[in-house]
Motif scaffolding. Structure first.
Motif, PDB file in Angstrom:
ATOM      1  N   LEU A  53       1.199  -1.566   0.106  1.00  0.00           N
ATOM      2  CA  LEU A  53       0.337   0.254  -0.561  1.00  0.00           C
ATOM      3  C   LEU A  53       1.087   1.498   0.037  1.00  0.00           C
ATOM      4  CD1 LEU A  53      -2.786  -0.556   2.817  1.00  0.00           C
ATOM      5  CD2 LEU A  53      -2.896  -0.252   0.426  1.00  0.00           C
ATOM      6  N   PRO A  54       0.282   2.440  -0.676  1.00  0.00           N
ATOM      7  CA  PRO A  54       1.663   3.754  -0.769  1.00  0.00           C
ATOM      8  C   PRO A  54       0.748   3.902   0.521  1.00  0.00           C
ATOM      9  CG  PRO A  54      -0.698   3.585  -1.699  1.00  0.00           C
ATOM     10  CD  PRO A  54      -0.743   2.464  -1.377  1.00  0.00           C
ATOM     11  N   LEU A  55       1.287   3.707   2.072  1.00  0.00           N
ATOM     12  CA  LEU A  55       0.255   4.076   2.821  1.00  0.00           C
ATOM     13  C   LEU A  55       2.511   4.969   3.987  1.00  0.00           C
ATOM     14  CD1 LEU A  55      -1.201   4.245   5.469  1.00  0.00           C
ATOM     15  CD2 LEU A  55       0.020   1.674   6.083  1.00  0.00           C
ATOM     16  N   THR A  56       1.655   5.433   4.326  1.00  0.00           N
ATOM     17  CA  THR A  56       2.686   6.549   4.586  1.00  0.00           C
ATOM     18  C   THR A  56       2.036   6.767   6.289  1.00  0.00           C
ATOM     19  OG1 THR A  56       3.891   7.933   2.926  1.00  0.00           O
ATOM     20  CG2 THR A  56       4.323   9.137   5.163  1.00  0.00           C
ATOM     21  N   LEU A  57       3.094   6.658   7.438  1.00  0.00           N
ATOM     22  CA  LEU A  57       2.851   7.257   8.665  1.00  0.00           C
ATOM     23  C   LEU A  57       3.143   7.773   9.342  1.00  0.00           C
ATOM     24  CD1 LEU A  57       3.256   3.287   9.923  1.00  0.00           C
ATOM     25  CD2 LEU A  57       1.587   4.147   9.553  1.00  0.00           C
ATOM     26  N   SER A  58       2.701   8.557  10.132  1.00  0.00           N
ATOM     27  CA  SER A  58       3.468  10.710  10.542  1.00  0.00           C
ATOM     28  C   SER A  58       2.862   9.962  12.083  1.00  0.00           C
ATOM     29  CB  SER A  58       2.380  11.392   9.699  1.00  0.00           C
ATOM     30  OG  SER A  58       2.212  12.015  10.436  1.00  0.00           O
ATOM     31  N   ARG A  59       3.524  10.308  13.191  1.00  0.00           N
ATOM     32  CA  ARG A  59       3.223  10.175  14.309  1.00  0.00           C
ATOM     33  C   ARG A  59       2.796  11.297  14.385  1.00  0.00           C
ATOM     34  NH1 ARG A  59       7.949   9.294  16.430  1.00  0.00           N
ATOM     35  NH2 ARG A  59       8.445  11.537  16.931  1.00  0.00           N
ATOM     36  N   GLY A  60       1.833  12.044  15.528  1.00  0.00           N
ATOM     37  CA  GLY A  60       1.665  13.428  16.125  1.00  0.00           C
ATOM     38  C   GLY A  60       1.511  13.248  17.766  1.00  0.00           C
ATOM     39  N   ILE A  61       2.011  13.353  18.222  1.00  0.00           N
ATOM     40  CA  ILE A  61       1.561  13.906  20.487  1.00  0.00           C
ATOM     41  C   ILE A  61       0.793  14.797  20.312  1.00  0.00           C
ATOM     42  CG2 ILE A  61       3.941  13.163  20.137  1.00  0.00           C
ATOM     43  CD1 ILE A  61       5.121  15.779  21.764  1.00  0.00           C
ATOM     44  N   MET A  62       0.130  15.275  21.584  1.00  0.00           N
ATOM     45  CA  MET A  62      -0.624  15.710  22.646  1.00  0.00           C
ATOM     46  C   MET A  62       0.165  15.659  24.138  1.00  0.00           C
ATOM     47  SD  MET A  62      -3.684  14.863  20.122  1.00  0.00           S
ATOM     48  CE  MET A  62      -3.460  13.416  19.664  1.00  0.00           C
ATOM     49  N   LEU A  63      -0.794  16.899  24.215  1.00  0.00           N
ATOM     50  CA  LEU A  63      -0.659  17.037  25.510  1.00  0.00           C
ATOM     51  C   LEU A  63      -1.728  17.198  26.311  1.00  0.00           C
ATOM     52  CD1 LEU A  63       2.522  19.224  25.516  1.00  0.00           C
ATOM     53  CD2 LEU A  63       2.630  17.237  27.167  1.00  0.00           C
ATOM     54  N   LEU A  64      -2.428  16.146  27.347  1.00  0.00           N
ATOM     55  CA  LEU A  64      -3.762  16.302  28.091  1.00  0.00           C
ATOM     56  C   LEU A  64      -3.480  16.884  29.866  1.00  0.00           C
ATOM     57  CD1 LEU A  64      -5.845  12.598  28.006  1.00  0.00           C
ATOM     58  CD2 LEU A  64      -5.918  13.927  29.969  1.00  0.00           C
ATOM     59  N   THR A  66       6.430   6.499  23.388  1.00  0.00           N
ATOM     60  CA  THR A  66       6.328   7.432  24.083  1.00  0.00           C
ATOM     61  C   THR A  66       5.889   8.659  23.935  1.00  0.00           C
ATOM     62  OG1 THR A  66       6.505   6.097  25.586  1.00  0.00           O
ATOM     63  CG2 THR A  66       6.641   8.508  26.959  1.00  0.00           C
ATOM     64  N   PRO A  67       6.203  10.051  23.888  1.00  0.00           N
ATOM     65  CA  PRO A  67       6.997  11.138  23.776  1.00  0.00           C
ATOM     66  C   PRO A  67       8.359  11.622  24.024  1.00  0.00           C
ATOM     67  CG  PRO A  67       4.125  11.920  23.693  1.00  0.00           C
ATOM     68  CD  PRO A  67       5.055  10.018  24.695  1.00  0.00           C
ATOM     69  N   SER A  68       9.036  11.714  23.307  1.00  0.00           N
ATOM     70  CA  SER A  68      10.258  12.347  23.430  1.00  0.00           C
ATOM     71  C   SER A  68       9.997  13.714  23.885  1.00  0.00           C
ATOM     72  CB  SER A  68      11.843  12.709  22.348  1.00  0.00           C
ATOM     73  OG  SER A  68      10.880  13.136  21.799  1.00  0.00           O
ATOM     74  N   HIS A  69      11.074  14.183  24.836  1.00  0.00           N
ATOM     75  CA  HIS A  69      11.061  15.370  25.434  1.00  0.00           C
ATOM     76  C   HIS A  69      11.455  16.106  25.118  1.00  0.00           C
ATOM     77  CE1 HIS A  69      11.815  13.389  29.403  1.00  0.00           C
ATOM     78  NE2 HIS A  69      12.253  12.811  29.111  1.00  0.00           N
ATOM     79  N   ALA A  70      12.170  16.063  24.106  1.00  0.00           N
ATOM     80  CA  ALA A  70      12.451  17.512  22.815  1.00  0.00           C
ATOM     81  C   ALA A  70      10.924  17.914  22.143  1.00  0.00           C
ATOM     82  CB  ALA A  70      13.373  17.067  21.959  1.00  0.00           C
ATOM     83  N   GLU A  71      10.234  16.615  21.705  1.00  0.00           N
ATOM     84  CA  GLU A  71       9.046  17.018  21.448  1.00  0.00           C
ATOM     85  C   GLU A  71       8.118  17.972  21.708  1.00  0.00           C
ATOM     86  OE1 GLU A  71       8.199  12.444  20.349  1.00  0.00           O
ATOM     87  OE2 GLU A  71       7.574  13.247  19.046  1.00  0.00           O
ATOM     88  N   VAL A  72       7.681  17.455  23.620  1.00  0.00           N
ATOM     89  CA  VAL A  72       7.017  17.543  24.787  1.00  0.00           C
ATOM     90  C   VAL A  72       7.644  19.219  24.745  1.00  0.00           C
ATOM     91  CG1 VAL A  72       6.215  17.477  26.862  1.00  0.00           C
ATOM     92  CG2 VAL A  72       6.550  15.526  25.936  1.00  0.00           C
ATOM     93  N   ALA A  73       9.109  19.896  24.742  1.00  0.00           N
ATOM     94  CA  ALA A  73       8.767  21.101  25.042  1.00  0.00           C
ATOM     95  C   ALA A  73       8.724  21.652  23.996  1.00  0.00           C
ATOM     96  CB  ALA A  73      10.569  20.860  24.634  1.00  0.00           C
ATOM     97  N   ARG A 102      -0.896  14.319  31.432  1.00  0.00           N
ATOM     98  CA  ARG A 102       0.217  13.359  30.442  1.00  0.00           C
ATOM     99  C   ARG A 102       0.275  13.757  29.381  1.00  0.00           C
ATOM    100  NH1 ARG A 102      -1.430   8.116  31.527  1.00  0.00           N
ATOM    101  NH2 ARG A 102      -0.233   7.094  29.687  1.00  0.00           N
ATOM    102  N   SER A 103       0.814  12.627  28.437  1.00  0.00           N
ATOM    103  CA  SER A 103       1.715  12.800  26.911  1.00  0.00           C
ATOM    104  C   SER A 103       1.715  12.534  26.403  1.00  0.00           C
ATOM    105  CB  SER A 103       3.215  13.523  26.863  1.00  0.00           C
ATOM    106  OG  SER A 103       3.226  13.934  26.047  1.00  0.00           O
ATOM    107  N   PHE A 104       0.496  11.380  25.517  1.00  0.00           N
ATOM    108  CA  PHE A 104       1.072  10.465  24.120  1.00  0.00           C
ATOM    109  C   PHE A 104       0.922  10.898  23.202  1.00  0.00           C
ATOM    110  CE2 PHE A 104      -3.453  11.181  22.854  1.00  0.00           C
ATOM    111  CZ  PHE A 104      -4.597  12.274  23.341  1.00  0.00           C
TER     112      PHE A 104
END
Lengths: 480, 384
Positions: free
Chosen positions: A207-218, A263-270, A290-292
Motif C-alpha cells: 500500500l502507498p501508506l505513509t505513517l506520521s506520528r503526532g503527540i499531544m499533551l493532556l 512515548t513522546p520524547s522530551h524534545a517533542e514535548v518541550a 500526561r502526554s501521548f
C-alpha cells in the motif's frame, strides 16, 4: 459475510454502514475498540477552517460531515464552537485569504472576542463551528449498533492469513485467545489504520501508506470553553480541544516507520509547550496529566513527493487489490469517518451486488445504555466509577476497562483505584492474572505521566510510586 | 545573655516534626511554618529503616547493609541512639511503638496481604518477627481490603493459615463512608459497643487463639483503649492492617504530635515560605520570621522542589535551582547538594537517598541526625 479488519472509527463505520444495507459483517481487531489511532484522538470535530489555505477538498468534506455528524451522532458531539486567532506575525493578506477560503468551503465564520487565558496581543479572532467528538463513546455506540443489527465484533484477534480460492478472497485466519481460528469471508475490508500495510502484505499487494506520528499533551480542567485554533498555515501545536473536565493540546507531525505509537520524547514535548506558551502564556502553570502520541495512516498519492508528512493530504483513498474482494482504505480523519465508511461500503456492496443505498447519513447512532450512577461505592473517585458500572463490562482487562469507564484517567492516574479494580478482576481471573493486568496498567499509565513530568504531575507520579511500593507492597522487581 | 534566636522549621512532615521535637528537648524556641498538611495522613504510621535492598529484596537486618544506609557518616551506635530518640519522642506524644529486640525488621502486612519489613511499628498495627496463623475480619464497604485476595496472598507467601470473616456494615453506614467516617463512629460510645458485639458474634464459633486482624478504622482518639478492651473481651490480640487514603495511622500520629508540640510552646504558622536568607524566612503573605532556618520541605513529593515544564527544578523556599539528571528514577534522590551553612536541610529535600525504594523513615532520621551533628554547638547549647 464481510470481514472488516480494524475496530477503529473507519472499521466500525464501515461495519455499521454495511449492516444497515443488510450485509452480514464481522469486525476483527488485534486489540480492543479504538486501541489504535482512533483511541489516541485530539477529538476535534473540524469545521474545516484549518484546511482552507492548503487543502480545499478536505476543508469542504469536513464542513459537510461536521453538519451530518451533528445529526446522526448528536449525543457524542459537543457543540463547543471554535475560535481561530492570528498572532501579530501573521500577515493581513493571509487572514483575508483564510476568510475567503472559509467562504468558498461554506464554513460559517464571524468575528469574535478572545477567551480568558489567550495571549492578549492576538487580536484578530474569528468563530467557526468546530465541535468536540467523544471518541470512545462514539466507537462504543457504533459497536452497539452493529451488534444490535446482528453483526459480530471480535476483539483481541490478530489477522494472520487471508486464503483465496480461484482468485477471490475465501477465508480469513486469525490468532485469538484460544489459538488459531478461521472465518469465511466473501469480501474483506482492510481498515487497520497504521497496520494496513501489514494486512495488505497478507495478499502481497503493498500500500502507498505513509505513517506520521503526532503527540499531544493532556491537561486537567476545561481550560477554555471552546476549541481554540491558531490562524495560520497548519503547523505544530495549533489546537486546544476541551473535553469535559480536561483539555488536549496538540499536535505534531513527524514521519515514522512503526505503527506502534511511541512515548513522546522530551524534545517533542518541550517544542509543543513552546508553541502553546505563545498562545496561552500560563500554559506552564496548567496541571498537566500526561502526554501521548498517535500514528496517522496517510495516503501518499502517486506523484506526491512532499518531504514532510504535514504536506500529505488528509484525504483518504479506497483501493482495490488483485485479490478480488479485498479492499483497503487509508488516510482520513475522525471528522470524515462516516464519509470514508460510505465510500468503502459503496465499493463492497457493489462487488457483492447489494443494491441498498447508504443510510448512515440519516439513521442516528444508538444511545448509550443507561448505566446509573448508583448508590454503590465508588472504586474510582476521580472519575466516579462504581462497581456496578464495571459489572457492565465484566470480562474486559484492566486496560480495556479504562477506556470504557474512564477509571484511572483522572488526576490520580490510578494511584488510589488501580488496586481496587484489580481486586475486583481477581475474582474473575484469579490473583496471578489480575496482578499481571495491574502491572501492565501501571506501566502504561507511568509512561504517559513520565512523558510530561512537571508540576503537580511530577508530585502525583512520585506519590503513586510511594503508595504502590510502600502502602500496597507492589513489587518493584522485574522477576515478580 | 546568650542569643535565644528561635529555630524556624519549614515543613511539618516527619522530618520537620522530628527536628522540632529534638530542638524542643534541648530547650529551644521553635516555630514550624508549613503551607500544607505534611505527608502523615498518607502514611500508615510504621517507620521504615532499610526495608528493600538495592536488588529490591526484603531486608531482615538493616545493620547488615551499613554500606547502603542513608547518612553514611553515622555509625551503628549513633543510629541506635537516634531510633531510641524517635521512639521516646513518639512515646511522649502518646504513641507506643513495637520494635524487634534484635534491632532487626519486623514484618507487617499491607492491605494486599503482602508482609513487608518495618522497623518501628505503632502498637495498634499488626507486626511480628515470624509469620503466624491469623483471623481477619472486615466489614462491608471497606473497599481497599479484599479479604479473599488478602488471605490468598498471605497464605501463599507465609504458608500460614488466614481465616477470613466478612461482616455486614453497621446500621447508619452509607456507601460514601471513608476510613474517617468509620473512625468517627468507632470513637463514639455506640460505635464502640457495636464493634465489640459484632466481633464477638463473628468469632463465636472459632476456638483458636490466633490474633484477630481488622482494617485500620479503629477510631482516632480512643484506638488504644478500644483495642485493649477488645483483647480482654475476646481473649486474643486485636490489631490493625493499614489502609490508604486517608491512613488513620498517620492521621493519629499527626494529630497527637502537633498537639504535644503546641502544648509545649511550639508555634505553628500556616503560610508558605518564599525566601530564605541568613536572618530568617520571608512568607507568601508578606511577613517575615527571624531565626535559624531548617528546611524540611519534602523534596518534589512534598512541594519543596517544583519541576518546571522545561525540566528545571526550583527549591520553592529559596528560589535556587536544584540539579537533576532529567531521569524520572532520579527524582526521589535529588536534593540540596551544597552544605549550606546559612540553613539546614533535612528529610527528602536533603536528597541522596530514594526513600520510596528503600525506606523513608531511615532517610528522615539519617538526615536529621546529620544536621544535629553539624549544628552540634547550636543545638546543644540550650539557652533557657
Amino acid at each position: 459475510m464481510v470481514v472488516v479488519i480494524g475496530a477503529g472509527a473507519t472499521g466500525l463505520g464501515v461495519a455499521w454502514d454495511l449492516m444497515l444495507r443488510g450485509v452480514p459483517v464481522a469486525v476483527l481487531d488485534q486489540g480492543d475498540l479504538g486501541h489504535g489511532t482512533s483511541g489516541r484522538f485530539h477529538g476535534l470535530l473540524h469545521s474545516g477552517a484549518r484546511y482552507v489555505l492548503t487543502d480545499a477538498v478536505a476543508a469542504r468534506q469536513c464542513q459537510t460531515e461536521n453538519l451530518r455528524l451533528r445529526q446522526v451522532a448528536a449525543p457524542y458531539i459537543e457543540s463547543t464552537g471554535g475560535l481561530f486567532a492570528a498572532s501579530p506575525d501573521v500577515s493581513e493578506n493571509l487572514v483575508q485569504n483564510w476568510l475567503r477560503g472559509c467562504h468558498d468551503a461554506k464554513i460559517p465564520v464571524a468575528p469574535a472576542s478572545p477567551v480568558q487565558g489567550m495571549n492578549a496581543q492576538w487580536k484578530r479572532i474569528y468563530e467557526v463551528n468546530d465541535g468536540v467528538i467523544n471518541g470512545y463513546q462514539l466507537l462504543q455506540a457504533l459497536a452497539r449498533g452493529i451488534r444490535q443489527g446482528g453483526g459480530q465484533i471480535l476483539t483481541h484477534r490478530r489477522v494472520v492469513g487471508a486464503r483465496p480460492m480461484k482468485g477471490k478472497i475465501h477465508t480469513i485466519v486469525m490468532e485469538g485467545p484460544d489459538g488459531l481460528e478461521e472465518m469465511r469471508a466473501d469480501a474483506v475490508v482492510n481498515s487497520a489504520g497504521p497496520w494496513a500495510g501489514q494486512i495488505a502484505s497478507l495478499w502481497s499487494d503493498p500500500l502507498p501508506l505513509t505513517l506520521s506520528r503526532g503527540i499531544m499533551l493532556l491537561f486537567s480542567h476545561r481550560q477554555t470553553p471552546k476549541v481554540i485554533n491558531r490562524l495560520d498555515v497548519p503547523g505544530d501545536g495549533d489546537i486546544l480541544v476541551p473535553h469535559h473536565h480536561i483539555s488536549i493540546w496538540g499536535t505534531t507531525d513527524t514521519e515514522t516507520d512503526s505503527p506502534k505509537a511511541p512515548t513522546p520524547s522530551h524534545a517533542e514535548v518541550a517544542h509543543l509547550m513552546e508553541r502553546g506558551l505563545a498562545m496561552f502564556p500560563d500554559m506552564g502553570e496548567w496541571r498537566v496529566l500526561r502526554s501521548f502520541s498517535g500514528v496517522r495512516p496517510l495516503y501518499r498519492a502517486p506523484g506526491n513527493l512532499a518531504r514532510e508528512t504535514r504536506h500529505i493530504s488528509r484525504d483518504f483513498v479506497v483501493l482495490d487489490h488483485p485479490l478480488k474482494g479485498a479492499f483497503s482504505v487509508i488516510g482520513g480523519k475522525w471528522t470524515t469517518y462516516r464519509l470514508m465508511a460510505e465510500q468503502v461500503a459503496d465499493r463492497v456492496a457493489a462487488y457483492l451486488h447489494y443494491a441498498t443505498p447508504c443510510q448512515t447519513g440519516a439513521v442516528p447512532l444508538p444511545l448509550a445504555n443507561a448505566v446509573g450512577v448508583g448508590a454503590d461505592p465508588l472504586l474510582c473517585e476521580c472519575e466516579s466509577v462504581s462497581k456496578s458500572q464495571l459489572r457492565a463490562f465484566e470480562g474486559l482487562s484492566l486496560s480495556d476497562l479504562r477506556t470504557r469507564t474512564w477509571f484511572g484517567m483522572g488526576p490520580c492516574q490510578g494511584t488510589f483505584c488501580g488496586h481496587r479494580v484489580m481486586q475486583w478482576r481477581s475474582h474473575q481471573i484469579g490473583e496471578e492474572a489480575a496482578s499481571k493486568e495491574l502491572a501492565a496498567f501501571r506501566e502504561e499509565r507511568e509512561r504517559g505521566m513520565c512523558a510530561a513530568l512537571w508540576g503537580d504531575n511530577a508530585v502525583e507520579w512520585l506519590l503513586q510510586r510511594n503508595i504502590r511500593f510502600q502502602s500496597l507492597g507492589e513489587s518493584q522487581r522485574a522477576d515478580d | 545573655m546568650p542569643m535565644t534566636e528561635p529555630w524556624i522549621i519549614v515543613g511539618k512532615g516527619p522530618a520537620g516534626l522530628l527536628a522540632a521535637s529534638l530542638l524542643l528537648e534541648q530547650g529551644h524556641r521553635v516555630v514550624v511554618v508549613a503551607k500544607g498538611q505534611g505527608s502523615l495522613p498518607l502514611w500508615s504510621g510504621a517507620l521504615d529503616f532499610y526495608s528493600w535492598d538495592t536488588k529490591q529484596h526484603p531486608v531482615k537486618a538493616p545493620y547488615d547493609h551499613a554500606d547502603h544506609l542513608p547518612g553514611l557518616s553515622l555509625n551503628r551506635e549513633q543510629w541506635q541512639a537516634g531510633w531510641e530518640d524517635w521512639r521516646r519522642i513518639l512515646q511522649k506524644v502518646g504513641v507506643q511503638t513495637q520494635v524487634s529486640p534484635d534491632h532487626e525488621n519486623l514484618l507487617s502486612p499491607t492491605l494486599s496481604g503482602v508482609l513487608v519489613p518495618r522497623y518501628l511499628v505503632p502498637e495498634w498495627q499488626y507486626a511480628v518477627t515470624d509469620p503466624e496463623p491469623v483471623t481477619v475480619v472486615s466489614w462491608e464497604g471497606i473497599l481497599d481490603l479484599d479479604l479473599h485476595l488478602w488471605a490468598e496472598r498471605y497464605q501463599q507467601h507465609t504458608k500460614m493459615a488466614a481465616k477470613t470473616i466478612q461482616r455486614p456494615a453497621p446500621g447508619g453506614w452509607t456507601a460514601r463512608w471513608t476510613p474517617l467516617h468509620w473512625a468517627g463512629y468507632l470513637d463514639s460510645e455506640s460505635g464502640r459497643r457495636w464493634l465489640a458485639d459484632d466481633l464477638e458474634a463473628a468469632l463465636d464459633d472459632t476456638f483458636d487463639q490466633c490474633p484477630v486482624l481488622v482494617p485500620q478504622i479503629i477510631g482516632i482518639r480512643h484506638t488504644e483503649e478500644i483495642l485493649s478492651d477488645l483483647r480482654v473481651r475476646l481473649g486474643r490480640p486485636v490489631k490493625e492492617i493499614p489502609l490508604i487514603a486517608p491512613c488513620l495511622g498517620g492521621v493519629r500520629i499527626a494529630e497527637r504530635w502537633k498537639e504535644y508540640l503546641l502544648g509545649h510552646g511550639v508555634r505553628f504558622v500556616a503560610d508558605e515560605v518564599v525566601g530564605v536568607d541568613g536572618f530568617g524566612v520571608q512568607l507568601a503573605t508578606g511577613g517575615a520570621l527571624s531565626g535559624r532556618v531548617v528546611l524540611a520541605t519534602g523534596g518534589v513529593l512534598g512541594g519543596g522542589f517544583r519541576l518546571q515544564w522545561d525540566r528545571t527544578v526550583i527549591n520553592t523556599a529559596t528560589g535556587q535551582s536544584i540539579a537533576w539528571s532529567g531521569k524520572p528514577e532520579d527524582l526521589s534522590c535529588i536534593g540540596v547538594s551544597d552544605a549550606n551553612s546559612l540553613w539546614g536541610v533535612v528529610g527528602r529535600s536533603a536528597g541522596g537517598w530514594d526513600g520510596d525504594r528503600h525506606g523513608g523513615a531511615g532517610h528522615v532520621l539519617g538526615t536529621v541526625l546529620a544536621w544535629v551533628n553539624a549544628m552540634h554547638e547550636e543545638v546543644y547549647c540550650a539557652a533557657r
